[in-house]
Design a protein around this motif. Sequence first.
Motif, mmCIF file in Angstrom:
data_model
loop_
_atom_site.group_PDB
_atom_site.id
_atom_site.type_symbol
_atom_site.label_atom_id
_atom_site.label_comp_id
_atom_site.label_asym_id
_atom_site.label_seq_id
_atom_site.Cartn_x
_atom_site.Cartn_y
_atom_site.Cartn_z
ATOM 1 N N CYS A 48 -11.612 -107.398 -40.675
ATOM 2 C CA CYS A 48 -12.581 -107.564 -41.757
ATOM 3 C C CYS A 48 -11.872 -108.151 -42.969
ATOM 4 C CB CYS A 48 -13.181 -106.200 -42.091
ATOM 5 S SG CYS A 48 -14.428 -106.258 -43.402
ATOM 6 N N ASN A 49 -12.619 -108.867 -43.800
ATOM 7 C CA ASN A 49 -11.963 -109.455 -44.972
ATOM 8 C C ASN A 49 -11.461 -108.396 -45.961
ATOM 9 O OD1 ASN A 49 -14.471 -108.722 -45.974
ATOM 10 N ND2 ASN A 49 -15.137 -110.817 -46.405
ATOM 11 N N SER A 50 -12.094 -107.219 -45.974
ATOM 12 C CA SER A 50 -11.581 -106.137 -46.817
ATOM 13 C C SER A 50 -10.244 -105.624 -46.267
ATOM 14 C CB SER A 50 -12.591 -104.991 -46.897
ATOM 15 O OG SER A 50 -12.919 -104.499 -45.617
ATOM 16 N N SER A 51 -10.117 -105.611 -44.937
ATOM 17 C CA SER A 51 -8.848 -105.209 -44.317
ATOM 18 C C SER A 51 -7.751 -106.207 -44.675
ATOM 19 C CB SER A 51 -8.997 -105.135 -42.794
ATOM 20 O OG SER A 51 -9.932 -104.162 -42.422
ATOM 21 N N TYR A 52 -8.093 -107.497 -44.610
ATOM 22 C CA TYR A 52 -7.108 -108.511 -44.976
ATOM 23 C C TYR A 52 -6.688 -108.348 -46.438
ATOM 24 C CZ TYR A 52 -5.302 -112.647 -47.122
ATOM 25 O OH TYR A 52 -4.547 -113.474 -47.897
ATOM 26 N N THR A 53 -7.655 -108.066 -47.308
ATOM 27 C CA THR A 53 -7.354 -107.900 -48.733
ATOM 28 C C THR A 53 -6.296 -106.824 -48.939
ATOM 29 O OG1 THR A 53 -9.606 -108.576 -49.341
ATOM 30 C CG2 THR A 53 -8.343 -107.374 -50.991
ATOM 31 N N LYS A 54 -6.400 -105.742 -48.170
ATOM 32 C CA LYS A 54 -5.411 -104.658 -48.278
ATOM 33 C C LYS A 54 -4.069 -105.061 -47.675
ATOM 34 C CE LYS A 54 -8.596 -100.784 -48.593
ATOM 35 N NZ LYS A 54 -8.931 -99.419 -48.134
ATOM 36 N N LEU A 55 -4.107 -105.783 -46.552
ATOM 37 C CA LEU A 55 -2.859 -106.262 -45.939
ATOM 38 C C LEU A 55 -2.126 -107.206 -46.883
ATOM 39 C CD1 LEU A 55 -4.140 -106.976 -42.310
ATOM 40 C CD2 LEU A 55 -2.533 -105.172 -42.967
ATOM 41 N N ASP A 56 -2.883 -108.059 -47.537
ATOM 42 C CA ASP A 56 -2.296 -109.011 -48.480
ATOM 43 C C ASP A 56 -1.684 -108.272 -49.674
ATOM 44 O OD1 ASP A 56 -1.892 -111.747 -49.567
ATOM 45 O OD2 ASP A 56 -3.376 -111.124 -51.050
ATOM 46 N N LYS A 57 -2.375 -107.274 -50.152
ATOM 47 C CA LYS A 57 -1.877 -106.488 -51.289
ATOM 48 C C LYS A 57 -0.585 -105.761 -50.930
ATOM 49 C CE LYS A 57 -3.294 -102.848 -54.535
ATOM 50 N NZ LYS A 57 -4.397 -101.908 -54.913
ATOM 51 N N ASP A 58 -0.520 -105.260 -49.692
ATOM 52 C CA ASP A 58 0.666 -104.521 -49.231
ATOM 53 C C ASP A 58 1.774 -105.439 -48.705
ATOM 54 O OD1 ASP A 58 -0.718 -102.214 -49.803
ATOM 55 O OD2 ASP A 58 -1.354 -101.867 -47.731
ATOM 56 N N LYS A 59 1.487 -106.755 -48.649
ATOM 57 C CA LYS A 59 2.442 -107.737 -48.119
ATOM 58 C C LYS A 59 2.811 -107.443 -46.661
ATOM 59 C CE LYS A 59 2.621 -109.516 -52.256
ATOM 60 N NZ LYS A 59 1.810 -110.740 -52.542
ATOM 61 N N GLY A 100 0.484 -108.481 -44.034
ATOM 62 C CA GLY A 100 -0.242 -109.413 -43.175
ATOM 63 C C GLY A 100 -0.629 -110.663 -43.930
ATOM 64 N N THR A 101 -0.717 -111.793 -43.220
ATOM 65 C CA THR A 101 -1.084 -113.061 -43.842
ATOM 66 C C THR A 101 -2.179 -113.753 -43.039
ATOM 67 O OG1 THR A 101 0.680 -114.189 -42.636
ATOM 68 C CG2 THR A 101 1.195 -113.426 -44.858
ATOM 69 N N LEU A 102 -2.902 -114.642 -43.711
ATOM 70 C CA LEU A 102 -3.979 -115.386 -43.057
ATOM 71 C C LEU A 102 -3.424 -116.354 -42.021
ATOM 72 C CD1 LEU A 102 -6.305 -116.373 -46.056
ATOM 73 C CD2 LEU A 102 -6.810 -114.715 -44.259
ATOM 74 N N LEU A 103 -4.118 -116.444 -40.902
ATOM 75 C CA LEU A 103 -3.750 -117.403 -39.862
ATOM 76 C C LEU A 103 -4.847 -118.445 -39.690
ATOM 77 C CD1 LEU A 103 -1.497 -117.891 -37.630
ATOM 78 C CD2 LEU A 103 -3.196 -116.976 -36.039
ATOM 79 N N THR A 111 -16.314 -114.401 -47.784
ATOM 80 C CA THR A 111 -15.537 -115.203 -46.828
ATOM 81 C C THR A 111 -15.519 -114.503 -45.471
ATOM 82 O OG1 THR A 111 -14.130 -116.131 -48.557
ATOM 83 C CG2 THR A 111 -13.271 -116.183 -46.310
ATOM 84 N N ASN A 112 -15.700 -115.292 -44.410
ATOM 85 C CA ASN A 112 -15.731 -114.735 -43.057
ATOM 86 C C ASN A 112 -14.498 -113.897 -42.750
ATOM 87 O OD1 ASN A 112 -18.211 -115.848 -42.401
ATOM 88 N ND2 ASN A 112 -17.349 -117.618 -41.330
ATOM 89 N N SER A 113 -14.692 -112.881 -41.918
ATOM 90 C CA SER A 113 -13.574 -112.051 -41.457
ATOM 91 C C SER A 113 -12.543 -112.939 -40.766
ATOM 92 C CB SER A 113 -14.088 -110.987 -40.492
ATOM 93 O OG SER A 113 -14.987 -110.117 -41.151
ATOM 94 N N PRO A 114 -11.283 -112.892 -41.198
ATOM 95 C CA PRO A 114 -10.275 -113.843 -40.721
ATOM 96 C C PRO A 114 -9.426 -113.361 -39.553
ATOM 97 C CG PRO A 114 -9.381 -112.642 -42.562
ATOM 98 C CD PRO A 114 -10.762 -112.076 -42.318
ATOM 99 N N ILE A 115 -8.659 -114.296 -39.021
ATOM 100 C CA ILE A 115 -7.577 -113.981 -38.093
ATOM 101 C C ILE A 115 -6.314 -113.840 -38.942
ATOM 102 C CG2 ILE A 115 -6.247 -114.699 -36.072
ATOM 103 C CD1 ILE A 115 -9.161 -114.296 -35.433
ATOM 104 N N VAL A 116 -5.588 -112.747 -38.776
ATOM 105 C CA VAL A 116 -4.360 -112.527 -39.541
ATOM 106 C C VAL A 116 -3.187 -112.302 -38.603
ATOM 107 C CG1 VAL A 116 -5.640 -111.501 -41.461
ATOM 108 C CG2 VAL A 116 -4.652 -110.019 -39.715
ATOM 109 N N VAL A 117 -1.993 -112.493 -39.121
ATOM 110 C CA VAL A 117 -0.773 -112.174 -38.377
ATOM 111 C C VAL A 117 0.052 -111.198 -39.212
ATOM 112 C CG1 VAL A 117 -0.607 -114.285 -37.032
ATOM 113 C CG2 VAL A 117 0.389 -114.212 -39.323
ATOM 114 N N ARG A 118 0.787 -110.364 -38.502
ATOM 115 C CA ARG A 118 1.650 -109.412 -39.195
ATOM 116 C C ARG A 118 2.827 -110.131 -39.817
ATOM 117 N NH1 ARG A 118 6.384 -108.626 -36.560
ATOM 118 N NH2 ARG A 118 6.493 -108.924 -34.302
#
Length: 292
Positions: free
Chosen positions: A93-104, A106-109, A227-234
């Motif tokens: 989910c994009n909210s999950s990505y937002t938290k991953l980005d904040k914690d450094k 996960g990044t957008l793929l 923004t659509n729920s993205p694909i992320v990488v660790r």
Amino acid sequence: MFFQNGQKITSLYQKITICICIFCCTISLYAKEKIVLGLTGTVFKDDLKNFMDWEKYLEQQIHDIDVEIRFSKTYAEMNQLIKEHKVDVAYVCNSSYTKLDKDKTGTLLAIPIFEGSDKYYSYIITKKEKPFESLLDFKDKIFAFTDPESNSGAIAPRYYMLSHEIDPKSFFRSFIYTYEHGESIKAVLDGFVDGASVDSIVYTRFEQKHPEQISKLKIVQVLGPFTNSPIVVRNGLSESLVKILQEAFVKMHLDPYGKTILEKLSLNRFDMPSHQDFSNVAKMLEVIENQR
């Protein structure tokens, strides 16, 4: 004589040991790298077969890797798996990505494109015969959220209510978490709840598969766009593998097999991350977290 036989046995043992070592080394040279693909309630579980094909597609495109799909019950669990390097690439989910980005962590793929757009919405739904016309009409009713950290399934509606000075905890007679958008839709259809907040893309997918059931529902309010729920990488995954994975996703629509999978998922393609803005989701999360 015993000594000579002992020498022969020792020599044979050494040869066997050497052969085993050579065999093991050969196997290790050709051992495939395992990539764990994470999926959550962001996706429509009826599409499981399509995601298994997605797994095969990635293995075809990226030589010498084995892809393993791993589901998590909650969005928070998936984020934790990504942080612990137990999941390498995930559809979150994009909210999950937002938290991953904040914690450094996960990044957008890649960004999925649905019906020509990189945007989606939160739908507030109920049965057609119900009198509700907005989220604020569900006072003292039973409501279904998807996951506590789902943007469309919880964050957006909770933020909307807080912006109208309404506390979701006391507003409803009761509320539940279904942990999957499809299950929230079914909960409304079955009369288990009066209304629900769901992902617009999953709602459309449900409509495509079960038009007769969706005809019994109505959308009473639309929140968004987001923004659509993205694909992320660790973080920590090798740059070379990240580039290979990204290329496999963004060129998926150009491959006959990949295009077929996308069509079954009602996706046009995956785009490289570019102008996408997650700041509205970050703002909503901040407001909600300050209310706890």
